[in-house]
Write a protein that holds these residues in place. Structure first.
Motif, mmCIF file in Angstrom:
data_model
loop_
_atom_site.group_PDB
_atom_site.id
_atom_site.type_symbol
_atom_site.label_atom_id
_atom_site.label_comp_id
_atom_site.label_asym_id
_atom_site.label_seq_id
_atom_site.Cartn_x
_atom_site.Cartn_y
_atom_site.Cartn_z
ATOM 1 N N VAL A 1 3.730 32.344 36.656
ATOM 2 C CA VAL A 1 4.489 31.356 35.883
ATOM 3 C C VAL A 1 5.900 31.901 35.710
ATOM 4 N N THR A 2 6.866 31.011 35.889
ATOM 5 C CA THR A 2 8.262 31.387 35.700
ATOM 6 C C THR A 2 8.917 30.403 34.748
ATOM 7 N N VAL A 3 9.898 30.884 34.035
ATOM 8 C CA VAL A 3 10.816 30.013 33.307
ATOM 9 C C VAL A 3 12.207 30.482 33.700
ATOM 10 N N MET A 4 12.985 29.578 34.281
ATOM 11 C CA MET A 4 14.337 29.884 34.739
ATOM 12 C C MET A 4 15.319 28.895 34.120
ATOM 13 N N VAL A 5 16.473 29.398 33.719
ATOM 14 C CA VAL A 5 17.503 28.547 33.129
ATOM 15 C C VAL A 5 17.983 27.535 34.166
ATOM 16 N N LEU A 6 18.137 26.305 33.740
ATOM 17 C CA LEU A 6 18.687 25.268 34.609
ATOM 18 C C LEU A 6 20.210 25.380 34.630
ATOM 19 N N GLU A 7 20.787 25.439 35.823
ATOM 20 C CA GLU A 7 22.246 25.531 35.915
ATOM 21 C C GLU A 7 22.915 24.350 35.236
ATOM 22 N N SER A 8 22.319 23.172 35.368
ATOM 23 C CA SER A 8 22.909 21.963 34.795
ATOM 24 C C SER A 8 22.713 21.863 33.280
ATOM 25 N N GLN A 9 21.770 22.630 32.738
ATOM 26 C CA GLN A 9 21.483 22.628 31.301
ATOM 27 C C GLN A 9 21.217 24.063 30.857
ATOM 28 N N PRO A 10 22.254 24.823 30.483
ATOM 29 C CA PRO A 10 22.076 26.248 30.180
ATOM 30 C C PRO A 10 21.177 26.556 28.981
ATOM 31 N N THR A 11 20.830 25.553 28.183
ATOM 32 C CA THR A 11 19.919 25.795 27.050
ATOM 33 C C THR A 11 18.495 25.367 27.379
ATOM 34 N N ALA A 12 18.275 24.927 28.624
ATOM 35 C CA ALA A 12 16.941 24.475 29.041
ATOM 36 C C ALA A 12 16.376 25.428 30.086
ATOM 37 N N GLY A 13 15.087 25.712 29.964
ATOM 38 C CA GLY A 13 14.392 26.507 30.957
ATOM 39 C C GLY A 13 13.432 25.631 31.727
ATOM 40 N N GLU A 14 13.344 25.864 33.036
ATOM 41 C CA GLU A 14 12.418 25.093 33.867
ATOM 42 C C GLU A 14 11.163 25.912 34.123
ATOM 43 N N LEU A 15 10.040 25.322 33.788
ATOM 44 C CA LEU A 15 8.737 25.956 33.976
ATOM 45 C C LEU A 15 8.274 25.751 35.409
ATOM 46 N N GLY A 16 7.781 26.822 36.022
ATOM 47 C CA GLY A 16 7.174 26.747 37.337
ATOM 48 C C GLY A 16 5.845 27.480 37.312
ATOM 49 N N VAL A 17 4.812 26.866 37.870
ATOM 50 C CA VAL A 17 3.475 27.462 37.871
ATOM 51 C C VAL A 17 2.913 27.385 39.279
ATOM 52 N N VAL A 18 2.387 28.515 39.760
ATOM 53 C CA VAL A 18 1.725 28.555 41.062
ATOM 54 C C VAL A 18 0.415 29.309 40.893
ATOM 55 N N VAL A 19 -0.678 28.700 41.355
ATOM 56 C CA VAL A 19 -1.993 29.344 41.306
ATOM 57 C C VAL A 19 -2.551 29.369 42.725
ATOM 58 N N ALA A 20 -3.140 30.493 43.103
ATOM 59 C CA ALA A 20 -3.775 30.605 44.424
ATOM 60 C C ALA A 20 -4.847 29.531 44.566
ATOM 61 N N LYS A 21 -4.892 28.896 45.723
ATOM 62 C CA LYS A 21 -5.777 27.754 45.922
ATOM 63 C C LYS A 21 -7.239 28.074 45.591
ATOM 64 N N LYS A 22 -7.686 29.267 45.944
ATOM 65 C CA LYS A 22 -9.101 29.578 45.696
ATOM 66 C C LYS A 22 -9.417 29.677 44.204
ATOM 67 N N TYR A 23 -8.379 29.678 43.351
ATOM 68 C CA TYR A 23 -8.586 29.737 41.907
ATOM 69 C C TYR A 23 -8.204 28.435 41.188
ATOM 70 N N TRP A 24 -7.888 27.383 41.970
ATOM 71 C CA TRP A 24 -7.578 26.096 41.353
ATOM 72 C C TRP A 24 -8.773 25.627 40.522
ATOM 73 N N ARG A 25 -8.473 24.935 39.446
ATOM 74 C CA ARG A 25 -9.467 24.317 38.549
ATOM 75 C C ARG A 25 -10.386 25.346 37.879
ATOM 76 N N ASN A 26 -9.810 26.515 37.609
ATOM 77 C CA ASN A 26 -10.549 27.555 36.884
ATOM 78 C C ASN A 26 -9.855 27.946 35.584
ATOM 79 N N GLY A 27 -8.859 27.155 35.161
ATOM 80 C CA GLY A 27 -8.178 27.431 33.907
ATOM 81 C C GLY A 27 -7.021 28.412 34.008
ATOM 82 N N ILE A 28 -6.720 28.888 35.217
ATOM 83 C CA ILE A 28 -5.628 29.859 35.390
ATOM 84 C C ILE A 28 -4.283 29.187 35.090
ATOM 85 N N GLY A 29 -4.088 27.976 35.592
ATOM 86 C CA GLY A 29 -2.844 27.249 35.338
ATOM 87 C C GLY A 29 -2.616 27.038 33.852
#
Length: 163
Positions: free
Chosen positions: A73-101
């Motif tokens: 999981v990442t949170v990165m500042v948006l260049e267009s909105q310096p007070t906003a962070g963009e959430l990004g989530v990546v889970v390995a496919k073999k672990y999808w639907r196991n609550g990791i996300g």
């Protein structure tokens, strides 16, 4: 215990594993949209992680099972909105639907609520990614708009914790 998922802050030492994980995840899901992923070197990724760890408005956390990365999981500042962070989530496919996300999103929300200097937490999710949309809705994200990402319709959502 090796069979329990642990969330940890990524460090520069994790760079080789992080790159390997993201490159594999990009082959498993078209929702993984990391620019120039194939060109990023381990040294560059190490520098990126070390730099991110110096600020209170961005974070990279890993879901680990022993030595294996299950998700990021990442949170990165948006260049267009310096007070906003963009959430990004990546889970390995073999672990999808196991609550990791959910675990990763909740950890990012905790970081946002308790440690970040950001005023808002937002994300963009493809309209076809129904499981992710349901996850985000269940984690206090509400739709605030629509957009197009990579030529595909997407929802813009913002974290709105219960008062």
């Amino acid at each position: 215990m090796a069979d329990e998922v642990e969330i940890k802050l990524a460090t520069g030492d994790d760079a080789p594993q992080v790159l390997k994980f993201l490159r594999q995840a990009a082959t498993e899901s078209d929702a993984v949209t990391v620019p120039h992923l194939a060109q990023v070197t381990v040294d560059q990724e190490k520098q990126n992680i070390d730099l991110i760890n110096q600020f209170d408005d961005c974070v990279i956390m890993l879901a680990m099972l022993g030595e294996e990365i299950l998700g990021i999981v990442t949170v990165m500042v948006l260049e267009s909105q310096p007070t906003a962070g963009e959430l990004g989530v990546v889970v390995a496919k073999k672990y999808w639907r196991n609550g990791i996300g959910r675990l990763l999103v909740e950890e990012a929300e905790y970081w946002f609520d308790n440690y970040s200097s950001l005023e808002s937490l937002v994300l963009t999710v493809f309209t076809t990614n129904t499981p992710a949309i349901k996850l985000y809705q269940g984690c206090h994200f509400v739709q605030t708009g629509t957009t197009t990402e990579e030529g595909r319709p997407a929802l813009v959502m913002e974290y709105r914790p219960a008062e």
